[in-house]
Design a protein around this motif. Sequence first.
Motif, PDB file in Angstrom:
ATOM      1  N   VAL A  76       0.855  -1.183   0.000  1.00  0.00           N
ATOM      2  CA  VAL A  76       0.000   0.000   0.000  1.00  0.00           C
ATOM      3  C   VAL A  76       0.892   1.233   0.000  1.00  0.00           C
ATOM      4  CG1 VAL A  76      -1.679   1.315   1.352  1.00  0.00           C
ATOM      5  CG2 VAL A  76      -1.884  -1.173   1.190  1.00  0.00           C
ATOM      6  N   ALA A  77       0.516   2.212  -0.793  1.00  0.00           N
ATOM      7  CA  ALA A  77       1.241   3.482  -0.845  1.00  0.00           C
ATOM      8  C   ALA A  77       0.452   4.514  -0.039  1.00  0.00           C
ATOM      9  CB  ALA A  77       1.418   3.927  -2.289  1.00  0.00           C
ATOM     10  N   PRO A  78       0.679   4.589   1.279  1.00  0.00           N
ATOM     11  CA  PRO A  78      -0.122   5.485   2.104  1.00  0.00           C
ATOM     12  C   PRO A  78       0.087   6.961   1.781  1.00  0.00           C
ATOM     13  CG  PRO A  78       1.729   4.651   3.359  1.00  0.00           C
ATOM     14  CD  PRO A  78       1.715   3.917   2.051  1.00  0.00           C
ATOM     15  N   TYR A  79       1.245   7.288   1.192  1.00  0.00           N
ATOM     16  CA  TYR A  79       1.564   8.688   0.891  1.00  0.00           C
ATOM     17  C   TYR A  79       1.265   9.040  -0.555  1.00  0.00           C
ATOM     18  CZ  TYR A  79       4.090   7.757   5.185  1.00  0.00           C
ATOM     19  OH  TYR A  79       4.418   7.362   6.447  1.00  0.00           O
ATOM     20  N   GLY A  80       0.631   8.133  -1.275  1.00  0.00           N
ATOM     21  CA  GLY A  80       0.238   8.421  -2.646  1.00  0.00           C
ATOM     22  C   GLY A  80       1.241   7.966  -3.684  1.00  0.00           C
ATOM     23  N   ASN A  81       1.233   8.658  -4.790  1.00  0.00           N
ATOM     24  CA  ASN A  81       1.986   8.270  -5.977  1.00  0.00           C
ATOM     25  C   ASN A  81       3.456   8.689  -5.860  1.00  0.00           C
ATOM     26  OD1 ASN A  81       1.908   7.024  -8.474  1.00  0.00           O
ATOM     27  ND2 ASN A  81       1.491   8.919  -9.556  1.00  0.00           N
ATOM     28  N   ARG A  82       4.171   8.086  -4.929  1.00  0.00           N
ATOM     29  CA  ARG A  82       5.584   8.394  -4.679  1.00  0.00           C
ATOM     30  C   ARG A  82       6.459   7.738  -5.761  1.00  0.00           C
ATOM     31  NH1 ARG A  82       4.767  12.467  -2.620  1.00  0.00           N
ATOM     32  NH2 ARG A  82       6.979  12.606  -2.294  1.00  0.00           N
ATOM     33  N   ASN A  83       7.753   8.050  -5.747  1.00  0.00           N
ATOM     34  CA  ASN A  83       8.654   7.491  -6.760  1.00  0.00           C
ATOM     35  C   ASN A  83       8.699   5.970  -6.736  1.00  0.00           C
ATOM     36  OD1 ASN A  83       9.531   9.676  -8.295  1.00  0.00           O
ATOM     37  ND2 ASN A  83      11.006  10.282  -6.744  1.00  0.00           N
ATOM     38  N   SER A 102      -2.087   0.498  10.666  1.00  0.00           N
ATOM     39  CA  SER A 102      -1.024   1.508  10.586  1.00  0.00           C
ATOM     40  C   SER A 102      -1.515   2.874  11.048  1.00  0.00           C
ATOM     41  CB  SER A 102      -0.501   1.605   9.153  1.00  0.00           C
ATOM     42  OG  SER A 102       0.003   0.363   8.738  1.00  0.00           O
ATOM     43  N   HIS A 103      -1.538   3.086  12.330  1.00  0.00           N
ATOM     44  CA  HIS A 103      -2.070   4.322  12.899  1.00  0.00           C
ATOM     45  C   HIS A 103      -1.249   5.553  12.520  1.00  0.00           C
ATOM     46  CE1 HIS A 103      -4.850   1.921  15.215  1.00  0.00           C
ATOM     47  NE2 HIS A 103      -3.845   1.124  15.476  1.00  0.00           N
ATOM     48  N   VAL A 104       0.037   5.385  12.298  1.00  0.00           N
ATOM     49  CA  VAL A 104       0.917   6.529  12.046  1.00  0.00           C
ATOM     50  C   VAL A 104       0.574   7.262  10.741  1.00  0.00           C
ATOM     51  CG1 VAL A 104       2.770   5.272  10.859  1.00  0.00           C
ATOM     52  CG2 VAL A 104       3.313   7.286  12.210  1.00  0.00           C
ATOM     53  N   THR A 105      -0.102   6.600   9.814  1.00  0.00           N
ATOM     54  CA  THR A 105      -0.409   7.233   8.524  1.00  0.00           C
ATOM     55  C   THR A 105      -1.854   7.729   8.420  1.00  0.00           C
ATOM     56  OG1 THR A 105      -0.908   5.081   7.540  1.00  0.00           O
ATOM     57  CG2 THR A 105       1.338   5.912   7.274  1.00  0.00           C
ATOM     58  N   HIS A 106      -2.631   7.651   9.473  1.00  0.00           N
ATOM     59  CA  HIS A 106      -4.039   8.065   9.417  1.00  0.00           C
ATOM     60  C   HIS A 106      -4.225   9.472   8.876  1.00  0.00           C
ATOM     61  CE1 HIS A 106      -5.970   4.960  12.359  1.00  0.00           C
ATOM     62  NE2 HIS A 106      -5.302   4.392  11.380  1.00  0.00           N
ATOM     63  N   SER A 107      -3.335  10.389   9.226  1.00  0.00           N
ATOM     64  CA  SER A 107      -3.516  11.785   8.806  1.00  0.00           C
ATOM     65  C   SER A 107      -3.370  11.976   7.294  1.00  0.00           C
ATOM     66  CB  SER A 107      -2.531  12.696   9.542  1.00  0.00           C
ATOM     67  OG  SER A 107      -1.206  12.331   9.236  1.00  0.00           O
ATOM     68  N   PHE A 108      -2.876  10.963   6.586  1.00  0.00           N
ATOM     69  CA  PHE A 108      -2.729  11.059   5.134  1.00  0.00           C
ATOM     70  C   PHE A 108      -3.955  10.523   4.395  1.00  0.00           C
ATOM     71  CE2 PHE A 108       1.527  10.993   6.894  1.00  0.00           C
ATOM     72  CZ  PHE A 108       2.045  12.144   6.334  1.00  0.00           C
ATOM     73  N   PHE A 109      -4.941  10.063   5.153  1.00  0.00           N
ATOM     74  CA  PHE A 109      -6.188   9.545   4.589  1.00  0.00           C
ATOM     75  C   PHE A 109      -7.316  10.523   4.897  1.00  0.00           C
ATOM     76  CE2 PHE A 109      -3.600   5.817   4.712  1.00  0.00           C
ATOM     77  CZ  PHE A 109      -4.099   4.941   3.754  1.00  0.00           C
ATOM     78  N   GLY A 110      -8.233  10.665   3.969  1.00  0.00           N
ATOM     79  CA  GLY A 110      -9.395  11.520   4.156  1.00  0.00           C
ATOM     80  C   GLY A 110     -10.619  10.738   4.590  1.00  0.00           C
ATOM     81  N   VAL A 111     -10.422   9.540   5.119  1.00  0.00           N
ATOM     82  CA  VAL A 111     -11.503   8.674   5.586  1.00  0.00           C
ATOM     83  C   VAL A 111     -11.118   8.092   6.936  1.00  0.00           C
ATOM     84  CG1 VAL A 111     -12.403   8.018   3.305  1.00  0.00           C
ATOM     85  CG2 VAL A 111     -10.495   6.746   4.289  1.00  0.00           C
ATOM     86  N   THR A 112     -12.073   7.422   7.571  1.00  0.00           N
ATOM     87  CA  THR A 112     -11.821   6.680   8.804  1.00  0.00           C
ATOM     88  C   THR A 112     -12.418   5.289   8.635  1.00  0.00           C
ATOM     89  OG1 THR A 112     -13.911   7.245   9.892  1.00  0.00           O
ATOM     90  CG2 THR A 112     -12.078   8.817  10.142  1.00  0.00           C
ATOM     91  N   LEU A 113     -12.196   4.428   9.603  1.00  0.00           N
ATOM     92  CA  LEU A 113     -12.778   3.084   9.532  1.00  0.00           C
ATOM     93  C   LEU A 113     -14.302   3.129   9.500  1.00  0.00           C
ATOM     94  CD1 LEU A 113     -10.444   1.000  11.856  1.00  0.00           C
ATOM     95  CD2 LEU A 113     -10.614   0.911   9.363  1.00  0.00           C
ATOM     96  N   ASP A 114     -14.886   4.196  10.024  1.00  0.00           N
ATOM     97  CA  ASP A 114     -16.344   4.341  10.036  1.00  0.00           C
ATOM     98  C   ASP A 114     -16.902   4.918   8.737  1.00  0.00           C
ATOM     99  OD1 ASP A 114     -16.470   3.367  12.657  1.00  0.00           O
ATOM    100  OD2 ASP A 114     -16.157   5.377  13.489  1.00  0.00           O
ATOM    101  N   SER A 115     -16.031   5.333   7.834  1.00  0.00           N
ATOM    102  CA  SER A 115     -16.488   5.926   6.576  1.00  0.00           C
ATOM    103  C   SER A 115     -17.189   4.881   5.717  1.00  0.00           C
ATOM    104  CB  SER A 115     -15.309   6.512   5.798  1.00  0.00           C
ATOM    105  OG  SER A 115     -14.721   7.572   6.518  1.00  0.00           O
ATOM    106  N   GLU A 143     -11.531   7.623  -2.016  1.00  0.00           N
ATOM    107  CA  GLU A 143     -10.183   7.816  -1.465  1.00  0.00           C
ATOM    108  C   GLU A 143      -9.146   6.908  -2.125  1.00  0.00           C
ATOM    109  OE1 GLU A 143      -7.396   9.440   1.416  1.00  0.00           O
ATOM    110  OE2 GLU A 143      -9.341  10.106   0.695  1.00  0.00           O
ATOM    111  N   ALA A 144      -9.571   5.732  -2.559  1.00  0.00           N
ATOM    112  CA  ALA A 144      -8.649   4.689  -3.042  1.00  0.00           C
ATOM    113  C   ALA A 144      -7.653   5.147  -4.110  1.00  0.00           C
ATOM    114  CB  ALA A 144      -9.446   3.473  -3.532  1.00  0.00           C
ATOM    115  N   PRO A 145      -8.038   5.928  -5.103  1.00  0.00           N
ATOM    116  CA  PRO A 145      -7.049   6.331  -6.122  1.00  0.00           C
ATOM    117  C   PRO A 145      -5.875   7.144  -5.569  1.00  0.00           C
ATOM    118  CG  PRO A 145      -9.276   6.670  -6.948  1.00  0.00           C
ATOM    119  CD  PRO A 145      -9.397   6.341  -5.485  1.00  0.00           C
ATOM    120  N   ARG A 146      -6.020   7.729  -4.397  1.00  0.00           N
ATOM    121  CA  ARG A 146      -4.936   8.500  -3.783  1.00  0.00           C
ATOM    122  C   ARG A 146      -3.884   7.606  -3.135  1.00  0.00           C
ATOM    123  NH1 ARG A 146      -6.058  11.342   0.469  1.00  0.00           N
ATOM    124  NH2 ARG A 146      -4.310  12.716   0.074  1.00  0.00           N
ATOM    125  N   HIS A 147      -4.167   6.298  -2.985  1.00  0.00           N
ATOM    126  CA  HIS A 147      -3.270   5.376  -2.296  1.00  0.00           C
ATOM    127  C   HIS A 147      -3.149   4.086  -3.122  1.00  0.00           C
ATOM    128  CE1 HIS A 147      -3.781   8.015   1.164  1.00  0.00           C
ATOM    129  NE2 HIS A 147      -5.072   7.969   0.919  1.00  0.00           N
TER     130      HIS A 147
END
Length: 150
Positions: free
Chosen positions: A64-71, A114-127, A135-139
């Motif tokens: 999974v790419a939690p930070y998006g389209n990285r190198n 992976s709690h440390v990357t939650h702030s990079f997602f615009g959703v939560t488990l309750d979404s 959200e999926a195309p961003r990761h």
Amino acid sequence: MGVPPKPYRMSPGRRLINLLVRPLARLGLTGPRTHLLTVPGRKTGRPWSTPVSIVRKDGERWLVAPYGNRNWVKNARAAGAVELRRGRRNEHLGVEEVSAESAVPVLREYYRQSHVTHSFFGVTLDSSHEAWLEEAPRHPVFRLRERLRT
């Protein structure tokens, strides 16, 4: 969707963390999901390494790419394969990027673990499923496949 996700920046702190985690992952001294991913650069062919967390779901392994389209994501797409190292174990694996629909359950599992990357997602488990689908195309998510040696 609530609070917008924060953009990823390779800050000095993140560089320091990667500098510390990279050799630990190489030696197998990090958490059980952390591996060192190495992939050839799409332009130079030079190998690049970064720590990643592997998700296990439904008997398969996923990147999974939690930070998006990285190198590393762009390089993995171009190469179609990656090397994963953890301690003495070294694997050469094929990668297959999956659709947003297929990525949603994997992304939810990654988010749960992976709690440390939650702030990079615009959703939560309750979404809702629809919010996760948006959200999926961003990761980007890749299924790891055994690669035949020739």
